[in-house]
Each structure stands twice: as C-alpha cells, then as structure tokens.
Design an enzyme around this catalytic site. Structure first.
Site, PDB file in Angstrom:
ATOM      1  N   ASP A 147      16.538  -2.393 -11.892  1.00 10.09           N
ATOM      2  CA  ASP A 147      15.580  -1.302 -12.137  1.00 10.09           C
ATOM      3  C   ASP A 147      15.928  -0.515 -13.400  1.00 10.09           C
ATOM      4  O   ASP A 147      15.060   0.071 -14.042  1.00 10.09           O
ATOM      5  CB  ASP A 147      15.599  -0.320 -10.956  1.00 10.09           C
ATOM      6  CG  ASP A 147      14.644  -0.724  -9.856  1.00 10.09           C
ATOM      7  OD1 ASP A 147      14.248  -1.895  -9.821  1.00 10.09           O
ATOM      8  OD2 ASP A 147      14.306   0.134  -9.020  1.00 10.09           O
ATOM      9  N   HIS A 207       4.201   5.611 -13.907  1.00 10.47           N
ATOM     10  CA  HIS A 207       4.346   4.930 -12.615  1.00 10.47           C
ATOM     11  C   HIS A 207       4.335   6.036 -11.563  1.00 10.47           C
ATOM     12  O   HIS A 207       5.323   6.741 -11.371  1.00 10.47           O
ATOM     13  CB  HIS A 207       5.668   4.149 -12.579  1.00 10.47           C
ATOM     14  CG  HIS A 207       5.932   3.474 -11.266  1.00 10.47           C
ATOM     15  ND1 HIS A 207       5.842   2.111 -11.085  1.00 10.47           N
ATOM     16  CD2 HIS A 207       6.293   3.981 -10.055  1.00 10.47           C
ATOM     17  CE1 HIS A 207       6.131   1.810  -9.832  1.00 10.47           C
ATOM     18  NE2 HIS A 207       6.409   2.937  -9.191  1.00 10.47           N
ATOM     19  N   GLY A 209       3.781   6.843  -7.753  1.00 12.02           N
ATOM     20  CA  GLY A 209       3.653   6.514  -6.344  1.00 12.02           C
ATOM     21  C   GLY A 209       4.333   7.616  -5.565  1.00 12.02           C
ATOM     22  O   GLY A 209       4.410   8.755  -6.038  1.00 12.02           O
ATOM     23  N   ASN A 210       4.875   7.305  -4.385  1.00 14.01           N
ATOM     24  CA  ASN A 210       5.643   8.304  -3.646  1.00 14.01           C
ATOM     25  C   ASN A 210       6.870   8.700  -4.462  1.00 14.01           C
ATOM     26  O   ASN A 210       7.287   9.843  -4.489  1.00 14.01           O
ATOM     27  CB  ASN A 210       6.041   7.751  -2.274  1.00 14.01           C
ATOM     28  CG  ASN A 210       6.486   8.861  -1.356  1.00 14.01           C
ATOM     29  OD1 ASN A 210       5.884   9.932  -1.320  1.00 14.01           O
ATOM     30  ND2 ASN A 210       7.578   8.643  -0.648  1.00 14.01           N
ATOM     31  N   GLY A 332      -1.205   6.266  -9.205  1.00 13.06           N
ATOM     32  CA  GLY A 332      -1.735   5.994 -10.544  1.00 13.06           C
ATOM     33  C   GLY A 332      -2.894   5.016 -10.532  1.00 13.06           C
ATOM     34  O   GLY A 332      -3.845   5.141 -11.305  1.00 13.06           O
ATOM     35  N   ASN A 334      -4.903   4.452  -7.833  1.00 17.60           N
ATOM     36  CA  ASN A 334      -5.968   4.757  -6.868  1.00 17.60           C
ATOM     37  C   ASN A 334      -6.485   6.188  -6.852  1.00 17.60           C
ATOM     38  O   ASN A 334      -7.529   6.436  -6.264  1.00 17.60           O
ATOM     39  CB  ASN A 334      -5.483   4.407  -5.456  1.00 17.60           C
ATOM     40  CG  ASN A 334      -5.296   2.911  -5.293  1.00 17.60           C
ATOM     41  OD1 ASN A 334      -6.253   2.153  -5.378  1.00 17.60           O
ATOM     42  ND2 ASN A 334      -4.060   2.483  -5.087  1.00 17.60           N
ATOM     43  N   GLU A 385       5.594  -6.054  -9.952  1.00 16.81           N
ATOM     44  CA  GLU A 385       7.024  -6.215 -10.221  1.00 16.81           C
ATOM     45  C   GLU A 385       7.504  -7.615  -9.849  1.00 16.81           C
ATOM     46  O   GLU A 385       8.398  -8.161 -10.492  1.00 16.81           O
ATOM     47  CB  GLU A 385       7.813  -5.142  -9.460  1.00 16.81           C
ATOM     48  CG  GLU A 385       7.546  -3.750 -10.011  1.00 16.81           C
ATOM     49  CD  GLU A 385       8.076  -2.632  -9.132  1.00 16.81           C
ATOM     50  OE1 GLU A 385       9.256  -2.308  -9.268  1.00 16.81           O
ATOM     51  OE2 GLU A 385       7.303  -2.093  -8.310  1.00 16.81           O
TER      52      GLU A 385
END
Length: 400
Positions: A147, A207, A209-210, A332, A334, A385
């Site tokens: 990562d 990026h 998300g949660n 990002g 939705n 990914e």
C-alpha cells in the site's frame, strides 16, 4: 496466451480473493473466507454470477487456501491447480525498504515481518496469507504489493515531519501514505481515458471510502499524500479523526483520565463522521438524516467535504496547477452530493463541472463530469486494486 493470477487480501481471520485472467484483466471468480480459526467459518465463492456459501470449521489460513483451491476444481473454474501461474498479495506496509512490488523470497518474508512494528494489525495478517500460499503453491511466483510503495517517490520535504531529525533516522518516523495501489490504478486509468501520456499530467486522486486519502500525482509519481505515518492522518474519515492538533492527546488524557491507547482508540474508531454526527459512520445514513433536518449530520458532511476540498487546493499549489481530479472508492464513486460539495468554488482553478453529468455517475460507472471547455478535467473511476495487483504479478513475477 492467457494466464490466471490470484489477487489476495489476507486478514487475521479472513481471506479475500479474486482470480483474474491476464492480460485481459477479466474476473474469473471472486470470494471471501471469514472467521478463519473460529467455529463456523464462512466460505463464499462466486460461480456463474451466483454466490455459493458454505459454513464449516477452518482452522487456519493454510486450510482456507486448500479449501479455496478445491472449490475452484469442484466448480470447474480451473481444470488443474497448475492453471494458476502466480499470486499477488496486498501488504499494508513496505516502509522505505520496498519502493515497488517485489517477488517474495524467504528474505522478503522476513523483512515484511520486521516491518510489522509499523503496521502491527495488518502485516502479520498479510504474512499468514503469504505463508499459506507459498506452502501450497510452492512452484509459482508470489508477489507482494505494498500500500505504501507508490508513495515512496515523495520528496523529503513532503514526507519528513518537523520533529528532531534523529526520530526519523532512529525509528523511521515519517509520512508513508496508503491506498497506493488504488491511487496508482486510477491515475493510470485517467491517463488512458484522456489519451495522454501520464508523464504529462498533474493528477489529484481522491480515494474516498470509509478510509480516505488524497494524493498529488505529478507525471505518474506520487509527490504528496494526506495519510501519514499511519492511516489515521489526513482528511476526516468514517470513524477516524484525520489531522488534529497533537497537543489534544495529552489534553484529553488529563480531562478524561484515559490512557494514550484509549485516546488512540477514540481517534481511530469513534471519531470522523461517526464522532461528529453521533449517529453513523455511513455517509448514506448521514445524507438521509441531513435531509430530514438533523443539523449534526449535515455538519458532519460539511466538515468531511471541506477537508477534501482543502487538500485539492493545497495539492494544486504543490504541483503548480492540476490537469485532472479523480474521484474513486465507495464514496468518491457513488456520492453525487460529496463530489458536488468538494468541487464547489473551484472555478478559480479552472474546474467547471456539469451537475447533470455528476448525477448520472454512480454504481460502478466511469466517466467525466466536467464541461468540455473546463481546463481541469474531473473524472469518476471505479478503483480496481485487484487488477493492479495482477498487473504487478505479471511484471514482478516474471510472467510477461
């Protein structure tokens, strides 16, 4: 000739997998094994578009991999175990040691283990998956995809903290950044969509998300990113605080009698959207609550978007301009509302976006939301990914 590659994300009690046909990047099957090492483990695999679920005791990752490979044969997904020519493993932390993906050897395995102090929750779990696959599929290349690797191109001025320098030299304390595989994938995809060499583009990748991070990508290389030594830093997230004044930690300890570990737990798991709203870390819930008049939920959304907005301005300054803004990951891809809030007022930078196009792009759709005349392009790209992992297996596993 097509090759089958496994993309793996191993947790301490879980194993997520995708079998991908390369170089077509075609998904053959995917699935998840949960509750490894616990009673009633759950194995889910997709067969002909349908989810097939079984419950059985799976004692460890080796048994989990064995069951997965047996299922591939039982469902005629593969004819023979030798059909799989390589595996790619998500590893959270590669430190400064790994600036790119690497074929796994005993030495690499040992180095990933040594880096566990930088990611104590993740690297040991990632290693469980690596060891299981190396044991059961010993004759094929296994590749570690980190990562942190994509961000190893950051210059010193971006990654150093303004602490006594010996803390960096002695303990490796610096910004590492995360979500690198996602940022790398979407930046390459943005260049493809624009039909321009990535070397000519300044990209800000969001990026969201949660967990969320923003990256400044100049000529295909990460030059700055919002997450830091850990994934706690940067923008407001689902349950993580993002950046705060460090002096708040001893202040909260003094006021509440909590330990440093307890405060860290609050910053990681009880803050962000959840902490601000008091109700949920899920953006969909908060949007509904805000619509029904809950002021705190609206405030949480405003703070969330504001932090991302600020990073876009900052990174445009870092790169002396921007050519493309990318939105990816769950929110990002939705959230029409968050994209609109983040882009609001960026016309001074040359960002002109079309509300109608914005409303049409969700649920896995890819496309531009800027007006044709906009100097800065704005694009929504579903992250992938696993495909990036499979590409790196082909490259670093010597399969090209």
């Amino acid at each position: 000739m097509s090759k089958l590659i496994l993309a793996i994300n191993a947790g301490s009690s879980s194993l997520k997998f995708q079998l991908i046909r390369m170089p077509e990047e075609e998904l053959v099957t995917k699935g998840l094994i949960e509750r490894i090492g616990l009673k009633d483990s759950i194995f889910t695999i997709e067969v002909n578009g349908e989810k097939v679920k079984t419950v059985q005791d799976i004692k460890d990752h080796v048994e989990a991999v064995d069951i997965m490979l047996d299922a591939f044969k039982a469902h005629n997904i593969i004819n023979d175990i030798n059909d799989i020519v390589g595996t790619g493993h998500r590893v959270v932390h590669g430190g400064e040691k790994f600036p790119e993906s690497v074929a796994i050897t005993d030495e690499v395995e040992k180095e990933i283990e040594e880096l566990s102090e930088l990611a104590p929750l993740h690297n040991p779990a990632n290693l469980m998956g690596i060891r299981a696959f190396r044991k059961l599929l010993p004759n094929i290349p296994h590749v570690a995809i980190f990562d942190t690797a994509f961000h190893q191109t950051m210059p010193e001025k971006a990654y150093l903290y303004s602490l006594p320098y010996h803390y960096y030299k002695d303990y490796g304390i610096r910004k590492y950044g995360f979500h690198g595989t996602s940022h790398k994938f979407v930046s390459q995809r943005a260049a493809e969509m624009l039909d321009k060499p990535i070397e000519d583009l300044r990209i800000i990748s969001c990026h969201i998300g949660n967990g969320a991070s923003i990256a400044a990508i100049d000529g295909g290389k990460s030059i700055d990113t919002s997450m830091g030594f850990t994934p706690l830093a940067g923008v407001t997230m689902g349950t993580r605080s993002g950046n705060i004044d460090p002096a708040l930690i001893p202040f909260i300890m003094e006021k509440t009698g909590k330990t440093a570990e307890q405060v860290l737990e609050i910053l990681n798991k009880e803050s962000g959207l959840l902490g601000l709203s008091g109700t949920s870390s899920d953006l969909r819930d908060l949007s509904e609550e805000a619509e029904s008049g809950k002021a705190r939920s609206q405030m949480a959304l405003d703070v969330f978007a504001s932090k991302i907005h600020k990073y876009i301005g900052s990174y445009a300054a870092r790169m002396h301009g921007v050519d493309v803004i990318v939105f990816t990951a769950g929110i990002g891809e939705n959230s029409v509302e968050i994209r609109a809030k983040v882009l609001e007022g960026l016309e001074f930078m040359g960002v002109y976006w079309d509300p109608k196009k914005n409303e049409n792009l969700l649920r896995g759709k890819e496309g531009f939301i800027n007006y044709p005349h906009s100097p800065v392009k704005v694009v929504v790209i579903p992250t992938d990914e696993e495909s990036m992992i499979a590409r790196d297996v082909m490259t670093f596993g010597g399969l090209k």
